[in-house]
Design a protein around this motif. Structure first.
Motif, mmCIF file in Angstrom:
data_model
loop_
_atom_site.group_PDB
_atom_site.id
_atom_site.type_symbol
_atom_site.label_atom_id
_atom_site.label_comp_id
_atom_site.label_asym_id
_atom_site.label_seq_id
_atom_site.Cartn_x
_atom_site.Cartn_y
_atom_site.Cartn_z
ATOM 1 N N GLU A 128 0.822 -1.201 0.000
ATOM 2 C CA GLU A 128 0.000 0.000 0.000
ATOM 3 C C GLU A 128 0.862 1.259 0.000
ATOM 4 O O GLU A 128 0.475 2.295 -0.515
ATOM 5 C CB GLU A 128 -0.928 0.001 1.225
ATOM 6 N N GLN A 129 2.058 1.182 0.595
ATOM 7 C CA GLN A 129 2.900 2.367 0.709
ATOM 8 C C GLN A 129 4.060 2.381 -0.285
ATOM 9 O O GLN A 129 4.558 3.438 -0.640
ATOM 10 C CB GLN A 129 3.474 2.457 2.136
ATOM 11 N N ASP A 130 4.495 1.213 -0.743
ATOM 12 C CA ASP A 130 5.734 1.151 -1.507
ATOM 13 C C ASP A 130 5.567 0.190 -2.676
ATOM 14 O O ASP A 130 5.260 -0.986 -2.483
ATOM 15 C CB ASP A 130 6.870 0.680 -0.594
ATOM 16 N N GLU A 131 5.748 0.689 -3.883
ATOM 17 C CA GLU A 131 5.629 -0.142 -5.080
ATOM 18 C C GLU A 131 7.005 -0.260 -5.718
ATOM 19 O O GLU A 131 7.668 0.739 -5.986
ATOM 20 C CB GLU A 131 4.637 0.492 -6.060
ATOM 21 N N PHE A 132 7.432 -1.501 -5.976
ATOM 22 C CA PHE A 132 8.763 -1.700 -6.534
ATOM 23 C C PHE A 132 8.816 -3.015 -7.290
ATOM 24 O O PHE A 132 7.922 -3.858 -7.185
ATOM 25 C CB PHE A 132 9.820 -1.698 -5.425
ATOM 26 N N TRP A 133 9.884 -3.190 -8.068
ATOM 27 C CA TRP A 133 10.156 -4.452 -8.752
ATOM 28 C C TRP A 133 11.532 -4.939 -8.321
ATOM 29 O O TRP A 133 12.423 -4.129 -8.030
ATOM 30 C CB TRP A 133 10.115 -4.275 -10.272
ATOM 31 N N TYR A 134 11.701 -6.231 -8.267
ATOM 32 C CA TYR A 134 12.951 -6.805 -7.777
ATOM 33 C C TYR A 134 14.103 -6.533 -8.745
ATOM 34 O O TYR A 134 13.912 -6.353 -9.950
ATOM 35 C CB TYR A 134 12.781 -8.307 -7.534
ATOM 36 N N ASP A 135 15.313 -6.535 -8.184
ATOM 37 C CA ASP A 135 16.503 -6.117 -8.931
ATOM 38 C C ASP A 135 16.728 -6.927 -10.206
ATOM 39 O O ASP A 135 17.248 -6.407 -11.194
ATOM 40 C CB ASP A 135 17.748 -6.234 -8.047
ATOM 41 N N GLU A 136 16.344 -8.209 -10.189
ATOM 42 C CA GLU A 136 16.635 -9.075 -11.339
ATOM 43 C C GLU A 136 15.990 -8.590 -12.637
ATOM 44 O O GLU A 136 16.466 -8.913 -13.732
ATOM 45 C CB GLU A 136 16.170 -10.515 -11.068
ATOM 46 N N VAL A 137 14.892 -7.807 -12.520
ATOM 47 C CA VAL A 137 14.187 -7.390 -13.735
ATOM 48 C C VAL A 137 14.272 -5.894 -14.003
ATOM 49 O O VAL A 137 13.814 -5.433 -15.056
ATOM 50 C CB VAL A 137 12.697 -7.805 -13.677
ATOM 51 N N VAL A 138 14.846 -5.134 -13.078
ATOM 52 C CA VAL A 138 14.809 -3.672 -13.195
ATOM 53 C C VAL A 138 15.450 -3.187 -14.494
ATOM 54 O O VAL A 138 14.926 -2.287 -15.168
ATOM 55 C CB VAL A 138 15.489 -3.021 -11.975
#
Length: 526
Positions: A128-138
């Protein structure tokens, strides 16, 4: 559609469209008006008041902002496209294999940024507060739109809910004449009809590189069940020709097979066999020899253990669709195409090419029934030609003998004739099953449950994965696949816009199914 009839899937889809900022307000309203079948005023009232789709200021994470500015590598001739859900771990085995394969075939990797808020996520409590994608796909993240070829687009800018049952619903026109790839954890394929002279138009979804991460709702659990690890490969041959395939991977290891190549733990090797190959409907006489020649060259390199054939007999010489048309009958008389004996002999001679394979299966198909129907419904004394008269008598006797043995389990004339010449070929009955690697391959596709008309939407509900023929348009709805055709793309009766495409399905030795799609008689640049 009435408001009380809305399902959770309907609401999820509507919410996704309503809140999709990549579309203009008018575009969103047009899609929802068509979806609900209501006026724009009613749609706006439903969405804002009754369903509570509140407009809100959204601060996009830096990763997503960069993904929206992603530019494809115009020097590359091959592309690998998959999908990754935010706040969700990556399948590291699959991602490493994709990177190794991309290096091997010199491909540009695009991982479409999927956005989905899951309050019951097992991975994080911070969505709800933080949206991110993991390093492997950035480094590969993509939320932009790319025309990678004159006739192919990657539509990474379109957000599709991962729980959508049919992810491409309502999106058929968005790419114009171009075939298009959408990001989704489901693997689906749909052909769009085009007029003669146009390139075939395919719509495909990618599969995922991230692990399963869904809500504990009905739609969430359904999405979890159909979550598939995989990607799409696009190959550019030249300014006019492209090839596209969907690749699915092992759930545990992330290993996969694409055409000739097996990728395991980052190592690439060449395979020498398929578990099975299901050819597009052949219809000897209307067949495309270039496609069949390319198919045999493929089988020389990767030999299938089981070869499944649909509609080997066309029945043009005695087709009930044209029997009462005197002008067509005159044309057939002049061309000699109303000779049943010649048509059958040509089919039998052509089937000799498949004798080399260990298991050849002839699936009972609707065009086989043309001959039985001709014997039952036509009077040989009133035929537009008498050249088929003696065959009529001979085959009627054959059919009578079958009915005498068991009137409710009749093999049919075409399967019997094939087995006379090729006794080792397996000819199936209408209700027969033939399974390879847990795939049902024994049904043609024209007959569905309880004798109804068959369709992929119906077959996807079965308790088994299945590959069928009949439609001449390749398709994939999760675990239900249809081959295309092995005929020419225009044979006279598919007038107007057509969705036909020459396409086979192969079952790899790991049990994964893959379409092999032909453009101008070819299927790859490898």
């Amino acid at each position: 559609m009435n408001f009380k009839d809305l399902t959770s899937n309907d609401i999820d889809y509507a919410r996704g469209i309503y809140q999709d900022k990549s579309l203009s307000w008018d575009e969103r309203m047009n899609i929802l008006v068509k979806f609900f079948g209501k006026s724009e005023r009613t749609v706006r009232k439903w969405c804002s008041e009754r369903l509570g789709f509140k407009e809100k200021v959204e601060i996009e994470p830096e990763q997503y902002v960069k993904a929206k500015a992603r530019v494809h590598d115009g020097t590359k001739k091959r592309f690998i496209i998959s999908w990754a859900q935010n706040n969700t771990p990556v399948h590291t085995g699959l991602m490493k294999n994709i990177e190794a394969y991309a290096d091997f075939i010199n491909a540009d990797i695009h991982i479409i940024a999927g956005r989905y808020k899951n309050p019951t996520s097992i991975w994080t409590t911070e969505q709800e507060q933080d949206e991110f994608w993991y390093d492997e796909v950035v480094d590969y993240l993509d939320a932009n739109r790319h025309d990678i070829h004159k006739y192919v687009s990657i539509l990474s800018d379109i957000k599709i809910q991962p729980t959508a049952v049919n992810p491409m619903t309502g999106l058929q026109a968005l790419s114009g004449v171009n075939s298009c790839v959408f990001g989704s954890p489901k693997v689906q394929l749909e052909m769009i009809p085009v007029l003669e002279g146009n390139k075939p138009k395919m719509m495909l979804t990618t599969g995922a590189v991230t692990k399963k991460n869904y809500t504990d709702s009905k739609s969430g659990k359904t999405g979890e069940f159909h979550h598939t690890f995989g990607f799409v490969v696009v190959e550019i041959k030249d300014d006019e020709t492209f090839f596209v395939r969907q690749v699915t991977a092992d759930d545990k290891t992330g290993n996969f097979t694409d055409l000739y190549y097996r990728v395991e733990k980052g190592e690439i090797s060449e395979v020498n066999g398929f578990a099975a190959a299901i050819l597009g409907d052949i219809h000897y006489g209307h067949h495309d020899q270039e496609v069949l020649d390319s198919t045999m060259k493929l089988f020389e390199r990767v030999k299938p253990k089981h070869v499944i054939l649909h509609d080997v007999f066309d029945g043009n010489s005695i087709s009930h669709h044209e029997m009462k048309d005197p002008f067509i009958q005159y044309g057939k008389e002049v061309a000699g195409t109303n000779d049943l004996g010649k048509e059958i002999d040509f089919m039998l001679d052509s089937l000799k090419a498949f004798e080399q394979f260990e298991n050849v299966v002839i699936v009972r198909s609707n065009h086989d029934d043309f001959l039985d129907r001709w014997l039952k419904n036509e009077d040989w004394k009133k035929q537009p030609t008498y050249k088929n008269s003696r065959l009529y008598m001979k085959m009627s006797d054959m059919l009578l003998e079958q009915y005498a043995n068991d009137p409710y389990n009749v093999k049919g004339v075409i399967p019997s004739i094939i087995n006379e010449r090729y006794p080792k070929f397996i000819t199936l009955g209408r209700s027969a099953s033939y399974r390879v690697k847990d795939w049902e391959l024994g049904q043609h596709g024209d007959i569905g449950s309880n004798g109804s008309r068959g369709s992929l939407l119906q077959f996807r509900k079965l308790n088994t994965k299945i590959v069928v023929g009949h439609y001449h348009s390749p398709g994939r709805k999760d675990g239900a696949l249809a081959v295309g055709t092995s005929t020419k793309l225009r044979v006279g009766y598919n007038r107007g816009a057509s969705s036909w495409l020459q396409s086979h399905v192969v079952i790899h030795n790991d049990g994964r199914a893959q379409h092999i799609n032909f453009i101008d008689g070819e299927f790859t640049t490898f």
